[in-house]
Design a protein around this motif. Structure first.
Motif, PDB file in Angstrom:
ATOM      1  N   THR A  71       0.845  -1.195   0.000  1.00 53.15           N
ATOM      2  CA  THR A  71       0.000   0.000   0.000  1.00 53.15           C
ATOM      3  C   THR A  71       0.876   1.240   0.000  1.00 53.15           C
ATOM      4  O   THR A  71       1.824   1.337   0.790  1.00 53.15           O
TER       5      THR A  71
ATOM      6  N   SER B 291       4.386   1.809  -5.778  1.00 53.35           N
ATOM      7  CA  SER B 291       4.203   2.119  -7.191  1.00 53.35           C
ATOM      8  C   SER B 291       4.561   0.923  -8.064  1.00 53.35           C
ATOM      9  O   SER B 291       5.396   0.095  -7.689  1.00 53.35           O
TER      10      SER B 291
ATOM     11  N   VAL C 135      -8.887   6.477  -9.654  1.00 46.92           N
ATOM     12  CA  VAL C 135      -7.440   6.454  -9.902  1.00 46.92           C
ATOM     13  C   VAL C 135      -6.898   7.816 -10.308  1.00 46.92           C
ATOM     14  O   VAL C 135      -5.686   7.974 -10.469  1.00 46.92           O
TER      15      VAL C 135
ATOM     16  N   ARG D 133      -3.526   9.488  -9.188  1.00 44.29           N
ATOM     17  CA  ARG D 133      -2.600   8.424  -8.767  1.00 44.29           C
ATOM     18  C   ARG D 133      -1.994   7.685  -9.950  1.00 44.29           C
ATOM     19  O   ARG D 133      -0.840   7.268  -9.910  1.00 44.29           O
ATOM     20  N   PHE D 134      -2.788   7.480 -11.002  1.00 46.86           N
ATOM     21  CA  PHE D 134      -2.345   6.737 -12.180  1.00 46.86           C
ATOM     22  C   PHE D 134      -2.150   7.697 -13.346  1.00 46.86           C
ATOM     23  O   PHE D 134      -2.883   8.682 -13.484  1.00 46.86           O
TER      24      PHE D 134
ATOM     25  N   MET E 250       1.447   3.675 -11.936  1.00 48.68           N
ATOM     26  CA  MET E 250       0.508   3.570 -10.816  1.00 48.68           C
ATOM     27  C   MET E 250       1.229   3.928  -9.524  1.00 48.68           C
ATOM     28  O   MET E 250       2.158   3.213  -9.122  1.00 48.68           O
TER      29      MET E 250
ATOM     30  N   LEU F   3      -0.571   3.177  -4.524  1.00 45.99           N
ATOM     31  CA  LEU F   3      -1.431   2.009  -4.723  1.00 45.99           C
ATOM     32  C   LEU F   3      -2.201   1.654  -3.462  1.00 45.99           C
ATOM     33  O   LEU F   3      -1.711   1.833  -2.333  1.00 45.99           O
TER      34      LEU F   3
ATOM     35  N   ASP G 132      -6.861  -1.691  -5.652  1.00 47.70           N
ATOM     36  CA  ASP G 132      -6.318  -1.688  -7.012  1.00 47.70           C
ATOM     37  C   ASP G 132      -5.930  -3.100  -7.457  1.00 47.70           C
ATOM     38  O   ASP G 132      -5.572  -3.298  -8.619  1.00 47.70           O
TER      39      ASP G 132
ATOM     40  N   VAL H 105      -1.834  -5.640  -4.453  1.00 53.79           N
ATOM     41  CA  VAL H 105      -1.403  -4.619  -3.495  1.00 53.79           C
ATOM     42  C   VAL H 105      -1.728  -5.124  -2.096  1.00 53.79           C
ATOM     43  O   VAL H 105      -2.892  -5.372  -1.769  1.00 53.79           O
TER      44      VAL H 105
END
Length: 124
Positions: A14, A17, A64, A67-68, A83, A86, A90, A122
């Motif tokens: 968590t 990436s 997302v 974050r993405f 990513m 995370l 996800d 994740v």
């Protein structure tokens, strides 16, 4: 035919990436919008991000955003999904897909070609 091969999946903690790559071969990559989808066990396949062919317009699933990041290198017939931050939610199999559309495409039914998928897990 367009062949799509994903790579870069794996296990992350968590907050960690991962960077997914999707290399295309076969019929021309040119002119095609591309997308990343994911499917978790017991859930439907959902769009994560899509990118248009030329101007690089993008669209993301709300959860997302920020974050993405989806990107593409047309000279290499490759797209990426960076990513970050995370979360356990996800976790899914991530699929690369190609459409004959020039512009953004959000529905799985709009995509003609699919990769085999790469697992992203994740841990909490």
């Amino acid at each position: 035919q367009v062949q799509l091969v994903e790579s870069g999946g794996g296990l992350a903690q968590t907050g960690g990436s991962l960077r997914l790559s999707c290399a295309a071969s076969g019929r021309t990559f040119s002119g095609r919008a591309m997308g990343w989808f994911r499917q978790a066990p017991g859930k439907e396949r959902e769009l994560v991000a899509t990118i248009s062919w030329s101007v690089g317009a993008t669209r993301y699933k709300d959860s997302v955003k920020g974050r993405f990041t989806i990107s593409r290198e047309n000279a290499k017939d490759t797209i990426y999904l960076q990513m970050n931050s995370l979360k356990p939610e996800d976790t899914a199999v991530y699929y690369c897909a190609a459409t004959s559309r020039y512009s953004l495409a959000s529905l799985a039914s709009e995509y003609d070609y699919w990769g085999q998928g790469t697992q992203v897990t994740v841990s909490s």
